[in-house]
Every structure is written in C-alpha cells, then in structure tokens.
Design an enzyme around this catalytic site. Sequence first.
Site, PDB file in Angstrom:
ATOM      1  CG  ASN A  16     -12.863 -40.061  66.909  1.00  0.00           C
ATOM      2  OD1 ASN A  16     -13.420 -39.778  67.961  1.00  0.00           O
ATOM      3  ND2 ASN A  16     -11.552 -40.228  66.809  1.00  0.00           N
ATOM      4  CB  ILE A  95      -4.251 -27.825  56.172  1.00  0.00           C
ATOM      5  CG1 ILE A  95      -3.266 -28.441  57.184  1.00  0.00           C
ATOM      6  CG2 ILE A  95      -4.548 -26.370  56.500  1.00  0.00           C
ATOM      7  CD1 ILE A  95      -3.626 -28.266  58.639  1.00  0.00           C
ATOM      8  CG  LEU A  96     -10.313 -28.361  55.303  1.00  0.00           C
ATOM      9  CD1 LEU A  96     -11.553 -28.613  56.153  1.00  0.00           C
ATOM     10  CD2 LEU A  96     -10.540 -28.827  53.861  1.00  0.00           C
ATOM     11  CG  ASN A 110     -10.452 -31.170  64.181  1.00  0.00           C
ATOM     12  OD1 ASN A 110     -10.457 -32.272  63.615  1.00  0.00           O
ATOM     13  ND2 ASN A 110      -9.363 -30.690  64.759  1.00  0.00           N
ATOM     14  CG  HIS A 112      -6.277 -31.606  68.701  1.00  0.00           C
ATOM     15  ND1 HIS A 112      -5.467 -31.862  67.611  1.00  0.00           N
ATOM     16  CD2 HIS A 112      -5.455 -31.389  69.751  1.00  0.00           C
ATOM     17  CE1 HIS A 112      -4.206 -31.804  67.997  1.00  0.00           C
ATOM     18  NE2 HIS A 112      -4.173 -31.518  69.286  1.00  0.00           N
ATOM     19  CD  GLU A 150      -9.172 -17.575  60.237  1.00  0.00           C
ATOM     20  OE1 GLU A 150     -10.278 -18.159  60.227  1.00  0.00           O
ATOM     21  OE2 GLU A 150      -8.968 -16.535  60.887  1.00  0.00           O
ATOM     22  CD  GLU A 183      -9.614 -38.856  70.116  1.00  0.00           C
ATOM     23  OE1 GLU A 183      -9.960 -38.953  68.936  1.00  0.00           O
ATOM     24  OE2 GLU A 183      -8.456 -39.079  70.490  1.00  0.00           O
TER      25      GLU A 183
HETATM   26  C1  GAR Z   1      -7.940 -39.420  66.572  1.00  0.00           C
HETATM   27  O1  GAR Z   1      -7.213 -39.608  67.757  1.00  0.00           O
HETATM   28  C2  GAR Z   1      -8.164 -37.933  66.333  1.00  0.00           C
HETATM   29  O2  GAR Z   1      -8.405 -37.229  67.504  1.00  0.00           O
HETATM   30  C3  GAR Z   1      -6.841 -37.554  65.725  1.00  0.00           C
HETATM   31  O3  GAR Z   1      -6.535 -38.616  64.847  1.00  0.00           O
HETATM   32  C4  GAR Z   1      -7.102 -39.832  65.362  1.00  0.00           C
HETATM   33  C5  GAR Z   1      -7.946 -40.462  64.284  1.00  0.00           C
HETATM   34  O4  GAR Z   1      -8.417 -41.722  64.673  1.00  0.00           O
HETATM   35  N1  GAR Z   1      -6.936 -36.299  65.057  1.00  0.00           N
HETATM   36  C6  GAR Z   1      -5.950 -35.404  65.031  1.00  0.00           C
HETATM   37  O5  GAR Z   1      -4.866 -35.600  65.533  1.00  0.00           O
HETATM   38  C7  GAR Z   1      -6.279 -34.107  64.309  1.00  0.00           C
HETATM   39  N2  GAR Z   1      -5.316 -33.090  64.609  1.00  0.00           N
HETATM   40  P1  GAR Z   1      -9.663 -42.412  63.964  1.00  0.00           P
HETATM   41  O6  GAR Z   1      -9.407 -42.391  62.461  1.00  0.00           O
HETATM   42  O7  GAR Z   1      -9.656 -43.818  64.504  1.00  0.00           O
HETATM   43  O8  GAR Z   1     -10.908 -41.637  64.334  1.00  0.00           O
END
Ligand code: GAR
Length: 204
Positions: A16, A95-96, A110, A112, A150, A183
Amino acid sequence: MRKARIAVLVSGGGTNLQAILDAQQRGELKSGEVVLVVSDRPGAYALERAAKAGVPGTEIGKKACGGQAAFEQRLIEALEEKKIDLIILAGFLSILSADFTRRYDHRILNIHPSLIPSFCGAGFYGLKVHEAALARGVKVTGATVHFVNEIPDGGEIIAQKAVEVRPEDTPETLQRRVMEQAEWILLPQAAETVSARLTREEKE
Ligand code: GAR
C-alpha cells in the site's frame, strides 16, 4: 501551493505504501508528498521500498522504546521534526492510544481490508480478515479507508470498494484481489482527497 506533508506508518511488505509512492510518481498525488516512512517492526520490506523511492525511513518499535507511552512519544517527535500534516496507516499493526489519535484528529487515515463494519476491530488484521470472510461465506468483501479515532476501525469512513469473493478463493487469493481491486486504488485517492482538503483549509 504548499503540499501536505505525509508520513506513512507500516509494519510489513508495504504494497500500500508502494501504491501511494507510485501515485505520487504518476502525478496523481498532487496535493501531498510522502516525506517520512516509519516502521514499528525491524526489517520491514516497506522500509526498502521507501529507500528506493528516496524517502527517509526509520524504525520505531514499541518494545525497543520500552512501552506504549515512550513509543508514541518517539513517534510524535519524529512526526513533529518532519512537520507532518497527515499520517497514513498502511498495514500498520500497532494500536494507537486515544491521546495520540485525538492529537491528530481527522489527520490519520487507515486502510482496512474489509467492508467495515464487517470483519473489523481488535484482532482483525491482514490475512485473518480474509479467513473470517471466507469462514462466514460472504459473497462480497472489499476494503475501507477511514479516519482513525480511539476505537479500532471505528473512525469516520472516507471510501469503500466492493470486491467479489470467488468459490475457489483461499485467504491468500482473496487478499491479493482485495489489494489489487480496492486497496491500491482507494488509499492513494483518499490521500489526495484529504491532502487537498488540508491545504485548502490552510488557505481559507
Ligand atoms: C493490507 O491488506 C492492509 O489492508 C492490512 O494489512 C495489509 C498490509 O499489506 N491492514 C490491516 O489489516 C489493518 N487492520 P501491505 O504491507 O502490503 O500494505
């Protein structure tokens, strides 16, 4: 016009992050510029992607800092040093705290990998999200970009995109399709939209 100064926070492979850097390279991220990449894990490949793109990268780990408060303090120092306007969590798994998210209210995004409110919140990250979607038998999933507050995955939704689930999907094939079709498109677009808003607000 001034560009919003963006920090991308990562924990892993950084595809990403790459999508954002590519959008910047193509001129699609016109209102913002990635000026810092922070990883909370040692050796995250995302830091190599940052280095290849000529963006400063640094590692700030919770354990090495000795706990959540010290970790966030170091993070804030790094962000302030670079005068960061916008923080993007791109596969960032720490987590922040509420203190941190309040400090950057509506300035943290973010991504997700599901259609929130499905398959989100504490414990839902990475492949686990896709495993849960397949176990529940949903026929459509997707990705969500939201502001961070939060509540884990609880902030205001900015954009969502649906992706078909196929009968033969494994968590890995589904994860890949959600990345490719949702994404990597949504996150750079949201980065531009919010950067444009931040720099416009500054002028007003
Ligand atoms: C991505 O699929 C992102 O959406 C997910 O982790 C992956 C990271 O991939 N994030 C979460 O699950 C957050 N809750 P990347 O390092 O190749 O971008």
